[in-house]
Write an enzyme that holds these catalytic residues in place. Sequence first.
Site, short mmCIF file in Angstrom:
data_model
loop_
_atom_site.label_atom_id
_atom_site.label_comp_id
_atom_site.label_asym_id
_atom_site.label_seq_id
_atom_site.Cartn_x
_atom_site.Cartn_y
_atom_site.Cartn_z
N GLY A 72 0.39 -1.20 0.09
CA GLY A 72 -0.02 -0.04 0.02
C GLY A 72 1.11 1.77 0.16
O GLY A 72 1.85 1.11 -0.57
N HIS A 80 2.39 4.51 -5.48
CA HIS A 80 2.91 5.51 -5.78
C HIS A 80 2.73 5.90 -7.32
O HIS A 80 2.28 3.50 -7.39
CB HIS A 80 4.05 6.09 -5.38
CG HIS A 80 5.01 5.26 -5.45
ND1 HIS A 80 5.61 4.04 -5.95
CD2 HIS A 80 5.76 4.22 -4.19
CE1 HIS A 80 6.57 3.45 -5.51
NE2 HIS A 80 6.60 3.59 -4.57
N HIS A 91 4.08 1.84 -8.27
CA HIS A 91 2.99 0.69 -8.05
C HIS A 91 2.43 0.66 -9.33
O HIS A 91 2.45 -0.28 -9.81
CB HIS A 91 2.30 0.78 -6.80
CG HIS A 91 3.16 1.09 -5.21
ND1 HIS A 91 3.06 1.84 -4.53
CD2 HIS A 91 3.45 -0.31 -5.29
CE1 HIS A 91 4.09 1.87 -3.66
NE2 HIS A 91 4.55 0.02 -3.52
N GLY A 146 8.74 -4.88 -9.09
CA GLY A 146 9.29 -3.85 -9.48
C GLY A 146 10.86 -4.60 -8.98
O GLY A 146 11.34 -4.74 -8.56
N ASP A 187 13.04 -3.82 -5.49
CA ASP A 187 13.20 -4.22 -5.12
C ASP A 187 14.14 -5.73 -5.77
O ASP A 187 13.62 -6.50 -5.94
CB ASP A 187 11.95 -4.94 -3.82
CG ASP A 187 11.58 -3.36 -3.02
OD1 ASP A 187 12.24 -3.35 -2.13
OD2 ASP A 187 11.16 -2.97 -4.01
P1 AMP Z 1 6.19 -2.63 -1.58
O1 AMP Z 1 4.64 -2.01 -1.57
O2 AMP Z 1 7.65 -1.64 -1.08
O3 AMP Z 1 6.08 -3.76 -0.90
O4 AMP Z 1 6.50 -2.82 -3.56
C1 AMP Z 1 5.58 -3.94 -3.97
C2 AMP Z 1 5.88 -3.82 -5.15
O5 AMP Z 1 6.14 -2.46 -5.89
C3 AMP Z 1 7.34 -4.31 -4.85
O6 AMP Z 1 7.67 -5.42 -6.52
C4 AMP Z 1 7.79 -3.51 -5.62
O7 AMP Z 1 9.48 -3.85 -6.45
C5 AMP Z 1 7.25 -1.96 -6.53
N1 AMP Z 1 7.65 -1.52 -6.06
C6 AMP Z 1 7.94 -0.20 -5.43
N2 AMP Z 1 8.79 1.15 -5.22
C7 AMP Z 1 9.24 0.97 -7.18
C8 AMP Z 1 9.74 1.91 -8.24
N3 AMP Z 1 9.79 2.81 -7.65
N4 AMP Z 1 9.25 1.54 -9.64
C9 AMP Z 1 8.63 0.11 -9.53
N5 AMP Z 1 8.40 -0.52 -8.81
C10 AMP Z 1 8.60 -0.10 -7.79
#
Ligand code: AMP
Length: 283
Positions: free
Chosen positions: A35, A38, A41, A151, A154
Site C-alpha cells: 500500500g 505511488h 506501484h 518491481g 527491490d
Molecule cells: P512495496 O509496496 O514497497 O512492497 O512494493 C510493492 C511492489 O512495487 C514491489 O514489487 C516493488 O518492487 C514495487 N515498487 C516499489 N517501488 C517501485 C518503483 N519506484 N518502481 C517500480 N516498482 C516499484
Amino acid sequence: MTTNIKKVSNGNEMQTLSNSHIKNGKTISFVPTMGALHKGHLSLVQRACELADITVVSIFVNPTQFAPSEDFEKYTRDIEGDIEKLSEFDVNYIFCPEINGIYPEGFQTFVEVDKLQKPLCGASREGHFKGVATIVLKLLNIVKPSFAIFGEKDYQQLKIIQRMVLDLDLDVKIIGLPIFREPSGLAMSSRNQYLSQNEKKRASFIYKSLTKIKDDFSAGCADVKELVNNAKTFLSEAKINDIEYLEIRDPESLALKSVASKEDIAVIAVKINKTRLIDNIKF
Ligand code: AMP
C-alpha cells in the site's frame, strides 16, 4: 470517486473468486504491495491490467518481514487513498487481508531461499526475506495468478521470488518491471514520505552515484574498488555517509564482483536520517 473494484479481505473468499474465474477460462494477473501506493506501484498495475483478464492488487503490510526495530507500526496505511488511485485502472479486486487471517494462531510454516536471502538487505534485515518469500507464496496460493508483477526496485526480492517459483515448481510467470523515478532520479518509494524536502534533495544523489558508476564503467574502469570508492566520495559530497552497502554484483547469483562486466548490477542501501533507501542500476 465511484469504483467497480471489489475489496476482499477474506483469503478463502479471494481464493473462491479466483477459482471461479479460472474455471471460466479467465487469466489473472497479480500485483502484491504494502500500500501507500505511488506511481511506481501503479506502473506495475498498468502492466498487470494489460496482461490478463482479471487484475488483483493486494495491500498487506506484512509483519513477518519487519524486524522489531523497523517501521512496521509507522508504515503509511491509506487504503481509501490507495483505492482511489487504483480506480483509475482496470483493477477487479483489491485483496486486503487481516493479519490474523494470514497468520492464524499456531502458524509455523515459512519458506527460505537459502543463499540469495543472505547478502545485501538480508545481512542487515534479519528474517526479512523469509517473511517476504512466505507471504508471497501464500498470496500466490490464494490469488492463483498466471502473472505476478514485481518491481526491479527491490532487485534482491525479485531474484528471490524468481528462485522460489523455480525451486518450488509454482505455476506462475514472474515479471520484473523497471524502477519508476522522480524527475530528480530518486526511485519512488513509500518511504520517501518520511523525507523532508532537503533530505529528498540529498536522496537524489543516490541515483546519481549509481549513474556515475555506470558512466565510469562505460568510460573503461572495471575495477570494482575504484568504481565504488569514487561513488562513495561523490556521495559524501552530498552528505550521504551512512551507506549500508554499495556494491557491484552478478545480476543472477548476486555474487560479489571484483572486476565489473557488462550485465552486472550496482546496488545500494543508505540511510538518510532514519529512513533506509535502496536503489540499483544495471550496466
Ligand atoms: P512495496 O509496496 O514497497 O512492497 O512494493 C510493492 C511492489 O512495487 C514491489 O514489487 C516493488 O518492487 C514495487 N515498487 C516499489 N517501488 C517501485 C518503483 N519506484 N518502481 C517500480 N516498482 C516499484
